[in-house]
Design a protein around this motif. Structure first.
Motif, PDB file in Angstrom:
ATOM      1  N   ALA A  10      84.476  27.380  28.220  1.00  0.00           N
ATOM      2  CA  ALA A  10      85.077  28.832  28.096  1.00  0.00           C
ATOM      3  C   ALA A  10      86.041  29.093  29.107  1.00  0.00           C
ATOM      4  O   ALA A  10      87.218  30.231  28.911  1.00  0.00           O
ATOM      5  CB  ALA A  10      83.816  30.549  28.180  1.00  0.00           C
ATOM      6  N   ALA A  11      85.600  28.708  30.734  1.00  0.00           N
ATOM      7  CA  ALA A  11      86.636  29.011  31.450  1.00  0.00           C
ATOM      8  C   ALA A  11      87.169  28.427  31.338  1.00  0.00           C
ATOM      9  O   ALA A  11      89.160  29.158  31.373  1.00  0.00           O
ATOM     10  CB  ALA A  11      85.796  28.698  33.057  1.00  0.00           C
ATOM     11  N   GLN A  12      87.626  27.596  30.691  1.00  0.00           N
ATOM     12  CA  GLN A  12      89.271  26.330  30.739  1.00  0.00           C
ATOM     13  C   GLN A  12      89.560  27.291  30.256  1.00  0.00           C
ATOM     14  O   GLN A  12      91.241  27.584  30.262  1.00  0.00           O
ATOM     15  CB  GLN A  12      88.795  25.445  30.617  1.00  0.00           C
ATOM     16  N   HIS A  13      89.267  27.463  28.608  1.00  0.00           N
ATOM     17  CA  HIS A  13      90.211  28.125  27.828  1.00  0.00           C
ATOM     18  C   HIS A  13      90.598  29.950  28.714  1.00  0.00           C
ATOM     19  O   HIS A  13      91.653  29.905  28.162  1.00  0.00           O
ATOM     20  CB  HIS A  13      88.596  28.696  26.647  1.00  0.00           C
ATOM     21  N   GLY A  61      84.438  37.136  25.824  1.00  0.00           N
ATOM     22  CA  GLY A  61      84.693  36.598  24.576  1.00  0.00           C
ATOM     23  C   GLY A  61      86.040  37.629  24.386  1.00  0.00           C
ATOM     24  O   GLY A  61      87.233  37.656  24.412  1.00  0.00           O
ATOM     25  N   GLU A  62      85.241  39.364  23.952  1.00  0.00           N
ATOM     26  CA  GLU A  62      86.382  40.448  24.080  1.00  0.00           C
ATOM     27  C   GLU A  62      86.439  40.485  25.262  1.00  0.00           C
ATOM     28  O   GLU A  62      87.975  41.136  26.020  1.00  0.00           O
ATOM     29  CB  GLU A  62      85.085  41.089  24.188  1.00  0.00           C
ATOM     30  N   ARG A  63      86.904  40.284  26.808  1.00  0.00           N
ATOM     31  CA  ARG A  63      86.533  40.477  28.601  1.00  0.00           C
ATOM     32  C   ARG A  63      87.471  39.719  28.193  1.00  0.00           C
ATOM     33  O   ARG A  63      88.435  40.124  28.926  1.00  0.00           O
ATOM     34  CB  ARG A  63      85.513  40.261  28.575  1.00  0.00           C
ATOM     35  N   THR A  64      87.659  38.335  27.458  1.00  0.00           N
ATOM     36  CA  THR A  64      88.965  37.676  28.122  1.00  0.00           C
ATOM     37  C   THR A  64      89.744  38.003  27.125  1.00  0.00           C
ATOM     38  O   THR A  64      91.124  37.923  27.428  1.00  0.00           O
ATOM     39  CB  THR A  64      88.777  36.577  27.378  1.00  0.00           C
ATOM     40  N   LEU A  65      90.226  38.843  26.214  1.00  0.00           N
ATOM     41  CA  LEU A  65      90.348  39.858  25.287  1.00  0.00           C
ATOM     42  C   LEU A  65      91.393  41.106  25.934  1.00  0.00           C
ATOM     43  O   LEU A  65      92.937  40.936  25.961  1.00  0.00           O
ATOM     44  CB  LEU A  65      90.022  40.433  23.963  1.00  0.00           C
ATOM     45  N   ASP A  96      94.458  33.578  15.120  1.00  0.00           N
ATOM     46  CA  ASP A  96      95.190  34.623  14.072  1.00  0.00           C
ATOM     47  C   ASP A  96      94.536  35.992  14.671  1.00  0.00           C
ATOM     48  O   ASP A  96      95.235  36.761  15.477  1.00  0.00           O
ATOM     49  CB  ASP A  96      95.447  34.389  13.281  1.00  0.00           C
ATOM     50  N   ARG A  97      93.304  36.346  14.343  1.00  0.00           N
ATOM     51  CA  ARG A  97      92.500  37.052  14.126  1.00  0.00           C
ATOM     52  C   ARG A  97      92.454  37.939  15.857  1.00  0.00           C
ATOM     53  O   ARG A  97      92.189  39.389  16.107  1.00  0.00           O
ATOM     54  CB  ARG A  97      91.017  37.452  14.023  1.00  0.00           C
ATOM     55  N   SER A  98      92.104  37.309  16.869  1.00  0.00           N
ATOM     56  CA  SER A  98      91.907  37.239  18.065  1.00  0.00           C
ATOM     57  C   SER A  98      93.675  38.225  18.431  1.00  0.00           C
ATOM     58  O   SER A  98      93.669  38.763  19.558  1.00  0.00           O
ATOM     59  CB  SER A  98      90.896  36.681  18.570  1.00  0.00           C
ATOM     60  N   ARG A  99      94.639  36.968  18.100  1.00  0.00           N
ATOM     61  CA  ARG A  99      95.767  37.782  18.613  1.00  0.00           C
ATOM     62  C   ARG A  99      95.940  38.675  17.992  1.00  0.00           C
ATOM     63  O   ARG A  99      96.521  39.863  18.494  1.00  0.00           O
ATOM     64  CB  ARG A  99      96.999  36.796  18.440  1.00  0.00           C
ATOM     65  N   GLU A 100      95.812  39.727  17.196  1.00  0.00           N
ATOM     66  CA  GLU A 100      96.092  40.424  16.425  1.00  0.00           C
ATOM     67  C   GLU A 100      95.590  41.697  16.887  1.00  0.00           C
ATOM     68  O   GLU A 100      95.678  42.531  17.297  1.00  0.00           O
ATOM     69  CB  GLU A 100      95.738  40.358  14.423  1.00  0.00           C
ATOM     70  N   VAL A 101      94.002  41.369  17.520  1.00  0.00           N
ATOM     71  CA  VAL A 101      93.263  41.836  18.621  1.00  0.00           C
ATOM     72  C   VAL A 101      93.792  42.197  19.523  1.00  0.00           C
ATOM     73  O   VAL A 101      93.623  43.831  19.408  1.00  0.00           O
ATOM     74  CB  VAL A 101      91.536  41.820  18.460  1.00  0.00           C
ATOM     75  N   HIS A 125      85.898  46.694  18.260  1.00  0.00           N
ATOM     76  CA  HIS A 125      86.535  46.071  19.251  1.00  0.00           C
ATOM     77  C   HIS A 125      87.645  47.277  20.186  1.00  0.00           C
ATOM     78  O   HIS A 125      88.195  47.352  21.590  1.00  0.00           O
ATOM     79  CB  HIS A 125      86.760  44.673  19.007  1.00  0.00           C
ATOM     80  N   VAL A 126      88.857  47.154  18.439  1.00  0.00           N
ATOM     81  CA  VAL A 126      90.150  47.589  19.353  1.00  0.00           C
ATOM     82  C   VAL A 126      89.974  48.637  19.605  1.00  0.00           C
ATOM     83  O   VAL A 126      90.825  48.991  21.311  1.00  0.00           O
ATOM     84  CB  VAL A 126      91.074  47.761  18.074  1.00  0.00           C
ATOM     85  N   ARG A 127      88.923  50.051  18.943  1.00  0.00           N
ATOM     86  CA  ARG A 127      88.871  51.237  19.830  1.00  0.00           C
ATOM     87  C   ARG A 127      88.474  50.796  21.335  1.00  0.00           C
ATOM     88  O   ARG A 127      88.578  51.810  22.567  1.00  0.00           O
ATOM     89  CB  ARG A 127      88.088  51.641  19.135  1.00  0.00           C
ATOM     90  N   LYS A 128      87.342  50.162  21.568  1.00  0.00           N
ATOM     91  CA  LYS A 128      86.410  49.840  22.992  1.00  0.00           C
ATOM     92  C   LYS A 128      87.170  49.586  23.554  1.00  0.00           C
ATOM     93  O   LYS A 128      87.211  50.135  25.311  1.00  0.00           O
ATOM     94  CB  LYS A 128      85.492  49.291  22.327  1.00  0.00           C
ATOM     95  N   LEU A 129      88.652  48.636  23.369  1.00  0.00           N
ATOM     96  CA  LEU A 129      89.028  48.097  24.308  1.00  0.00           C
ATOM     97  C   LEU A 129      90.323  48.551  24.712  1.00  0.00           C
ATOM     98  O   LEU A 129      90.747  48.888  25.852  1.00  0.00           O
ATOM     99  CB  LEU A 129      89.590  46.510  23.943  1.00  0.00           C
TER     100      LEU A 129
END
Length: 540
Positions: free
Chosen positions: A335-338, A383-387, A424-429, A459-463
């Motif tokens: 995760a850290a490397q990612h 994961g959401e923190r990284t986004l 693709d999903r994460s990029r859209e978020v 997730h979009v609303r909260k972030l």
């Protein structure tokens, strides 16, 4: 690594599930590659390969012509994966991961294929994007080639696409996917070696590849590269042919050949018919009909990159996938490397569009502090923190187009960019968090937001709510706050920022703009989390 296959009857102990035994599947356009490996804890992260197979199931041949994968090819795929699943059961494999690339990604009947595979084998294939392919290939190459210093270009040629990645000091800074896969090019030009106007097949291939050469050159930039690394079955075969002529060197387990020798071999391959390539060079039929166009692609990209030598590590996506699974199995999560790789990609994209780097980094820092402090409210994970970090670094990217609507421009720029390691999903978020970091709140009336799954809309609303507050706290783009202490109570999120070292207590910076920004942008946070946002007087 040694490759062994044990087909002897298994004892009860051997059939027990071994958490350290892993199975990986790469469903490509030209073939299906499977591998079963065992992690050796006493020599971690060493692994022992128990089985490794390549099955020539050509899903791409039909997809690139008709857009769909026919029933007989799906049947063949299911049969191959059923045999693999049986081997996994016999060897007590504890975890299986499967990915599918360009052919399945482009197939109109993708859903039917995935359903058939799951019903027939129990395997859930994950269809990955071009940027995910680049991430996995880079992980595989890193296990063999030292990419930690200098500028590297990585080229992976499959049946349906070629992934080109630029790695700077060990981190992916740019990746692109081109529809130049060896099988796709063959299908596009199928019809024989010679056309009616006398041009031979090599001329056609060369012209086809040159059609995107300028685009590749623009993406590579004018800087030189310290190394050119090529992966894929075709470059392995090219190295095999050159090795017979003593034109391959080996150092540290890595093979290398010159680009000039690749060019010369290409010319010789072009002189032969399909049957002659099989007989003269000893090539399998499913390699003989793709190696010529593959050689042209490798040569052309190498020439654009001004490379003289091609490194051939003989790894593929299944190796990258195995590398990730091994790390997770050993509790050494990637995760850290990612995250670091994704942050490097975002920063590189920000530089491309002239983002204010100090402001972006300040907002990223503030946003993560807010995220960590409000965990009981949002209940999101790492994961959401990284986004959120990615969106923070890119939230002003659209100002390159037009500042007035930069949130909207940022949305489509991110959607059209490859962010290494994001599906693709994460990029859209990330794109929609940037879209909603100012002005209108997320709304089901907006088609892209409405198209998300319910969890992703949440997730979009909260972030976006958190990002708005962080952005407001650096409204002046002067990074006035060095740290932030956040406290939650039943009614409010209370923010107590701290000025940077060296601030004169008698003349602290004016934070009127930050208060104004917070007044304008805190409404979404209040709407989503039911808390007002209170900015207390900063401390020195």
């Amino acid at each position: 690594m040694p490759v062994t296959t044990d087909l002897a009857p298994q004892s009860a102990d051997q059939r027990a599930v071994h958490p350290t035994r892993l199975g990986v599947v790469d469903v490509g356009s030209n073939a299906v590659r499977t591998m079963i490996a065992e992690v050796l804890p006493e020599r971690a992260p060493a692994v022992r390969i128990l089985e490794s197979h390549r099955e020539p199931v050509r899903l791409g041949r039909d997809v690139f012509l008709t857009g769909s994968i026919p029933e007989e090819k799906i049947d063949a795929l299911v049969a191959v994966l059923a045999r693999f699943r049986a081997s996994c059961a016999a060897l007590g494999v504890g975890r299986i991961e499967g990915i599918a690339t360009a052919a399945v990604r482009d197939a109109r009947n993708q859903a039917e294929l995935l359903s058939r595979v799951e019903d027939g084998t129990g395997l859930k294939l994950r269809v990955i994007s071009g940027s995910e392919e680049a991430w996995l290939l880079t992980a595989a190459v890193r296990s063999k080639v030292d990419l930690s210093k200098g500028r590297s270009i990585l080229v992976d040629l499959g049946g349906g696409s070629v992934e080109v990645s630029i790695v700077q000091d060990g981190e992916i800074v740019h990746s692109d996917s081109y529809r130049l896969g060896a099988l796709r090019v063959l299908q596009a030009l199928e019809g024989g070696r010679t056309t009616s106007d006398g041009r031979n097949f090599l001329d056609l291939v060369d012209e086809y590849v040159r059609s995107v050469e300028d685009r590749i050159r623009d993406h590579l930039g004018g800087e030189s590269f310290d190394r050119y690394v090529a992966t894929g079955g075709n470059i392995d075969s090219i190295a095999d042919l050159l090795a017979r002529e003593s034109k391959v060197t080996r150092s540290g387990g890595i093979e290398a050949c010159t680009l000039a020798d690749v060019r010369d071999l290409t010319a010789r391959l072009a002189e032969c018919s399909f049957d002659e390539r099989c007989a003269r060079f000893g090539l399998r039929p499913d390699r003989a009909d793709t190696i010529l166009q593959a050689a042209v692609v490798y040569f052309r990209i190498g020439r654009v990159a001004k490379a003289e030598t091609v490194l051939v590590p003989r790894v593929g996506m299944r190796d990258g996938l195995l590398h990730e699974l091994v790390a997770e199995t050993l509790l050494e999560t990637s995760a850290a490397q990612h995250r670091d790789s994704l942050m490097s990609t975002c920063r590189a994209l920000g530089r491309r569009y002239h983002v204010d780097a100090r402001h972006a980094e300040t907002v990223r820092s503030l946003a993560t502090e807010l995220f960590d402090a409000t965990g009981t409210l949002h209940q999101l994970g790492r994961g959401e923190r990284t986004l959120l970090e990615a969106a923070s670094l890119l939230h002003d990217i659209g100002a390159f187009v037009n500042n007035a609507s930069h949130h909207k421009h940022g949305w489509y720029l991110i959607r059209e960019s490859d962010l290494a390691g994001l599906d693709d999903r994460s990029r859209e978020v990330v794109a929609l968090v940037v879209r909603y970091h100012r002005r209108a709140h997320p709304s089901r009336k907006h088609e892209p937001f409405d198209a998300l799954a319910a969890a992703d809309r949440d997730h979009v609303r909260k972030l976006a709510a958190i990002l708005r507050v962080a952005d407001a706290l650096d409204r002046s783009h002067r990074a006035k706050f060095a740290a932030l202490r956040a406290r939650l109570d039943e009614k409010a999120l209370r923010l107590s920022p701290r000025f940077g070292a060296g601030t004169d207590p008698a003349a602290p910076p004016d934070i009127a703009l930050e208060r104004l920004g917070l007044g304008e942008k805190a409404a979404l946070f209040e709407e989503v989390f039911g808390r007002t946002v209170v900015l207390e007087e900063p401390r020195p």
